[in-house]
Motif scaffolding. Structure first.
Motif, short mmCIF file in Angstrom:
data_model
loop_
_atom_site.label_atom_id
_atom_site.label_comp_id
_atom_site.label_asym_id
_atom_site.label_seq_id
_atom_site.Cartn_x
_atom_site.Cartn_y
_atom_site.Cartn_z
N LEU A 71 0.72 -1.26 -0.11
CA LEU A 71 0.00 0.03 0.02
C LEU A 71 0.98 1.23 -0.07
O LEU A 71 0.40 2.62 -0.43
N LYS A 72 2.12 1.17 0.49
CA LYS A 72 2.98 2.44 0.52
C LYS A 72 3.00 3.04 -0.71
O LYS A 72 3.43 4.17 -1.18
N ALA A 73 3.24 2.06 -1.79
CA ALA A 73 3.35 2.51 -3.22
C ALA A 73 1.95 2.85 -4.15
O ALA A 73 1.98 3.10 -5.14
N THR A 74 0.92 3.31 -3.45
CA THR A 74 -0.51 3.54 -3.86
C THR A 74 -0.89 4.80 -3.28
O THR A 74 -0.21 5.14 -2.26
N ALA A 75 -1.93 5.34 -3.86
CA ALA A 75 -2.54 6.47 -3.32
C ALA A 75 -3.22 6.18 -1.82
O ALA A 75 -3.59 7.11 -1.25
N GLY A 80 3.44 6.72 -3.34
CA GLY A 80 2.33 6.85 -2.40
C GLY A 80 1.63 8.15 -2.36
O GLY A 80 2.13 9.08 -3.15
N LEU A 81 0.66 8.37 -1.58
CA LEU A 81 -0.06 9.67 -1.39
C LEU A 81 1.07 11.04 -1.28
O LEU A 81 0.91 11.69 -2.24
N ILE A 135 1.31 14.09 -4.06
CA ILE A 135 0.82 15.36 -3.65
C ILE A 135 2.27 16.19 -4.04
O ILE A 135 2.04 17.45 -4.64
N GLY A 136 3.41 15.80 -4.07
CA GLY A 136 4.47 16.49 -4.43
C GLY A 136 5.33 17.23 -3.57
O GLY A 136 4.68 17.75 -2.30
N PRO A 158 4.65 19.77 2.55
CA PRO A 158 4.68 20.44 3.93
C PRO A 158 3.41 21.17 4.50
O PRO A 158 3.04 20.95 5.48
N ALA A 159 2.86 21.73 3.54
CA ALA A 159 1.50 22.35 3.61
C ALA A 159 0.49 21.44 3.98
O ALA A 159 -0.48 21.53 4.77
#
Length: 261
Positions: free
Chosen positions: A120-124, A185-186, A190-191, A196-197
């Motif tokens: 799951l770490k590699a998914t959204a 992952g997620l 997000i990037g 951080p935000a």
């Protein structure tokens, strides 16, 4: 032995175990029960940490992670497999010794964390095991009491938000290495510029839940004020400042959660 401890992710494992013990003390469990909860959580966390390094060994070698004992060759895979199996075997009886309801909740917590390691770490959905496992931690502790009682709903919600925020913060330093080995992952989606935000927003939400859940006690209001200041730092800071501010918010959230028990 030092390498084996490092491979277990000793820092996070110790932090989660300490949080469980402090929650147990705050719940006024008897000393023997506190130790039992701590032992069960520690065994589960060790199995999670060792399984993580075993599963990620090839990826860690590919990006030259010399800080990882398995990737650097400082530790044999067989040694870690045996340690992981023993920790997992100990988790079952130790968990059930805390009571059937508490034990089952803890086994779900551990299984959830393993799903992260197993893919799951590699998914959204990489955030989900953190939400489930952190959210269940205060439930495990509360159900270990005599008689067992579930905590108010806001407690696992706040803990789940703390877990998701910790996930977003924890991944920050490894984004490039993860992306290079196919982990998306997620946090990666997000990037790095927005992460951080996003982490700050989730952690602030956890602080708000604690404040509302405790009906704005002095401690929760002070914590919320500290979080607001740290959030401002996280949003305007540069370099590692947003990361460090988000870590500080996570710590404040953990303390606020403990103070609320």
């Amino acid at each position: 032995m030092t390498a084996l401890v490092r491979a277990a992710h000793a820092g996070p494992a110790g932090a989660v175990t300490l949080l469980a013990v402090l929650l147990a003390v705050a719940e006024r469990l008897e000393p023997g029960r506190v130790l039992l909860v701590g032992a069960a959580v520690l065994a589960g966390q060790l199995s999670i940490g060792w399984s993580n390094d075993l599963i990620d060994a090839a990826r860690d070698r590919a990006v030259g992670r010399t800080d990882k004992p398995l990737a650097s060759g400082a530790l044999r895979p067989r040694t870690v497999r045996i340690a992981c199996a023993l920790a997992l075997a100990a988790t079952l009886p130790l968990s059930l010794a805390c009571g059937l309801a508490s034990g089952l909740a803890h086994l779900v917590l551990v299984a959830s964390a393993w799903t992260y390691n197993l893919g799951l770490k590699a998914t959204a959905w990489s955030w989900l095991p953190y939400a489930v496992s952190f959210g269940l931690l205060p439930v495990v502790v509360s159900l270990a009491g005599a008689p067992p009682e579930a905590p108010p709903a806001w407690v696992p919600i706040a803990a789940a938000l703390l877990g998701v925020g910790a996930h977003l913060v924890n991944v920050l330093p490894d984004l490039a290495d993860d992306a290079a080995t196919g982990v998306h992952g997620l946090p990666h989606r997000i990037g790095p510029s927005r992460l951080p935000a996003a982490a700050t927003a989730v952690l602030v939400a956890g602080s708000v839940v604690v404040a509302v859940g405790t009906r704005f006690t002095l401690a929760s209001v002070v914590a919320l004020g500290c979080v607001a200041l740290l959030a401002a730092v996280a949003l305007v800071g540069r370099g590692r400042t947003p990361f460090l501010a988000a870590v500080a918010i996570a710590l404040v959230d953990a303390v606020a959660l403990l103070a609320a028990q």
